[in-house]
Design a protein around this motif. Structure first.
Motif, mmCIF file in Angstrom:
data_model
loop_
_atom_site.group_PDB
_atom_site.id
_atom_site.type_symbol
_atom_site.label_atom_id
_atom_site.label_comp_id
_atom_site.label_asym_id
_atom_site.label_seq_id
_atom_site.Cartn_x
_atom_site.Cartn_y
_atom_site.Cartn_z
ATOM 1 N N TYR A 112 0.837 -0.962 0.067
ATOM 2 C CA TYR A 112 -0.049 0.063 -0.071
ATOM 3 C C TYR A 112 0.662 1.271 -0.117
ATOM 4 O O TYR A 112 0.555 2.088 -0.849
ATOM 5 N N ALA A 113 2.013 1.201 0.761
ATOM 6 C CA ALA A 113 2.889 2.483 0.990
ATOM 7 C C ALA A 113 3.278 2.545 -0.544
ATOM 8 O O ALA A 113 3.656 3.722 -0.988
ATOM 9 N N ALA A 114 4.051 1.505 -1.079
ATOM 10 C CA ALA A 114 4.666 1.561 -2.348
ATOM 11 C C ALA A 114 3.668 2.063 -3.262
ATOM 12 O O ALA A 114 3.992 2.926 -4.168
ATOM 13 N N ALA A 115 2.296 1.844 -3.470
ATOM 14 C CA ALA A 115 1.326 2.301 -4.364
ATOM 15 C C ALA A 115 1.087 3.726 -4.279
ATOM 16 O O ALA A 115 1.227 4.400 -5.082
ATOM 17 N N LYS A 116 0.952 4.143 -3.090
ATOM 18 C CA LYS A 116 0.875 5.554 -2.619
ATOM 19 C C LYS A 116 1.869 6.401 -3.266
ATOM 20 O O LYS A 116 1.909 7.414 -3.730
ATOM 21 N N TYR A 117 3.224 5.832 -2.913
ATOM 22 C CA TYR A 117 4.373 6.553 -3.382
ATOM 23 C C TYR A 117 4.334 6.762 -5.061
ATOM 24 O O TYR A 117 4.612 7.652 -5.660
ATOM 25 N N GLY A 118 3.927 5.735 -5.633
ATOM 26 C CA GLY A 118 3.716 5.593 -7.197
ATOM 27 C C GLY A 118 2.632 6.741 -7.394
ATOM 28 O O GLY A 118 2.822 7.425 -8.574
ATOM 29 N N ILE A 119 1.774 6.813 -6.893
ATOM 30 C CA ILE A 119 0.703 8.120 -7.273
ATOM 31 C C ILE A 119 1.420 9.432 -7.346
ATOM 32 O O ILE A 119 1.045 10.269 -8.149
ATOM 33 N N ILE A 120 2.494 9.523 -6.407
ATOM 34 C CA ILE A 120 3.113 10.990 -6.310
ATOM 35 C C ILE A 120 3.726 11.186 -7.778
ATOM 36 O O ILE A 120 3.873 11.954 -8.121
ATOM 37 N N GLY A 121 4.856 9.891 -7.980
ATOM 38 C CA GLY A 121 5.363 10.030 -9.210
ATOM 39 C C GLY A 121 4.421 10.233 -10.362
ATOM 40 O O GLY A 121 4.912 11.124 -11.402
ATOM 41 N N LEU A 122 3.483 9.335 -10.790
ATOM 42 C CA LEU A 122 2.552 9.684 -12.038
ATOM 43 C C LEU A 122 2.061 11.052 -11.929
ATOM 44 O O LEU A 122 1.827 11.697 -13.106
ATOM 45 N N THR A 123 1.519 11.435 -10.691
ATOM 46 C CA THR A 123 1.004 12.748 -10.796
ATOM 47 C C THR A 123 1.892 13.797 -11.176
ATOM 48 O O THR A 123 1.641 14.967 -11.946
ATOM 49 N N LYS A 124 3.192 13.986 -10.569
ATOM 50 C CA LYS A 124 4.380 14.918 -10.927
ATOM 51 C C LYS A 124 4.394 14.928 -12.584
ATOM 52 O O LYS A 124 4.675 15.831 -13.083
#
Length: 258
Positions: free
Chosen positions: A161-173
């Motif tokens: 879950y933590a890994a996935a939410k970090y991924g959202i930051i990367g795709l958002t930027k």
């Protein structure tokens, strides 16, 4: 309570709006003047109740079903929403899997890893891509991806879950760069929220909720409706110079240096 009318004459699409935080974001958008596209995957009854609440406010609601882990379904959903409303002004990508049933990292399964990453990263990326590109084509709009403060401390309970939410930051930027200056893309990161699902968790009932409250400077864990307006702020004109951002709303629990 009187709400600001930040979405008068506008249309907002909210994914995962059948239950929990997504439902309250959808209703708050309607309280602020928006017509709302209410997405759900399996919570049909919940989505219908969300739509009823929106219509009780005098706004229009449109139900749409899709599994956001499948690109074809996202495209179909976008076709249906844009065809129905003609235009969309803001998208809130709320759908996410927190691996709620997993109480320890020792219980992790490959199936859970695959599902959480497929929904939270792949699904959010494809929604941002498809909806954002349509906003770009029509000449403007905003995307708000719902993240989490789990990225600050990680999660010993559910690393996927933590890994996935970090991924959202990367795709958002990434999409904030790709869509600039026409479409803004940001992350709204709540801390713990007292949804029905959270309140029903085994660890919450055995003392974790009380522990978190005592460690939160504001002294409480909010209900979802208390955070919906903050999430929608990122889609308003007041946030017109905010893109690629990460807005935290956690009562001060994860205070970090600038």
């Amino acid at each position: 309570m009187t709400h600001p009318q930040r979405f008068t004459g506008k249309t907002v699409l909210v994914t995962g709006a059948g239950t929990g935080f997504g439902a309250e974001i959808a209703v708050r958008a309607a309280q602020e003047g928006a017509d709302v596209a209410v997405h759900y995957r399996s919570s049909r009854a919940g989505a219908e109740r969300t739509a009823e609440r929106i219509e009780e406010l005098g706004r229009k609601a449109f139900l749409v079903q899709a599994d956001i882990a499948e690109r074809a379904e996202i495209v179909r959903m976008a076709d249906e929403v844009w065809s129905h409303f003609g235009t969309v002004d803001a998208v809130v990508n709320n759908v996410g899997d927190v691996a709620r049933e997993q109480m320890s990292w020792r219980d992790i399964t490959e199936e859970s890893i695959d599902h959480v990453l497929a929904v939270d990263i792949k699904g959010t990326l494809l929604c941002t891509h498809e909806f954002g590109s349509r906003l770009l084509d029509q000449g403007g709009g905003a995307v708000v991806n719902i993240g989490s403060t789990v990225v600050v401390r990680g999660s010993a309970r559910a690393p996927q879950y933590a890994a996935a939410k970090y991924g959202i930051i990367g795709l958002t930027k990434s999409y904030a760069h790709a869509f600039a200056p026409t479409v803004r893309v940001n992350v709204f990161a709540p801390g713990f929220i007292e949804t029905e699902a959270t309140l029903g968790r085994q660890d919450w009932q055995s003392g974790r909720g009380e522990q978190l409250r005592s460690n939160t400077p504001l002294g409480r864990i909010p209900r979802p409706e208390e955070l919906a307006g903050a999430a929608l702020f990122l889609a308003t004109e007041d946030a017109n110079h905010v893109t690629g951002g990460f807005l935290v709303a956690d009562g001060g629990y994860n205070m970090v240096g600038a």
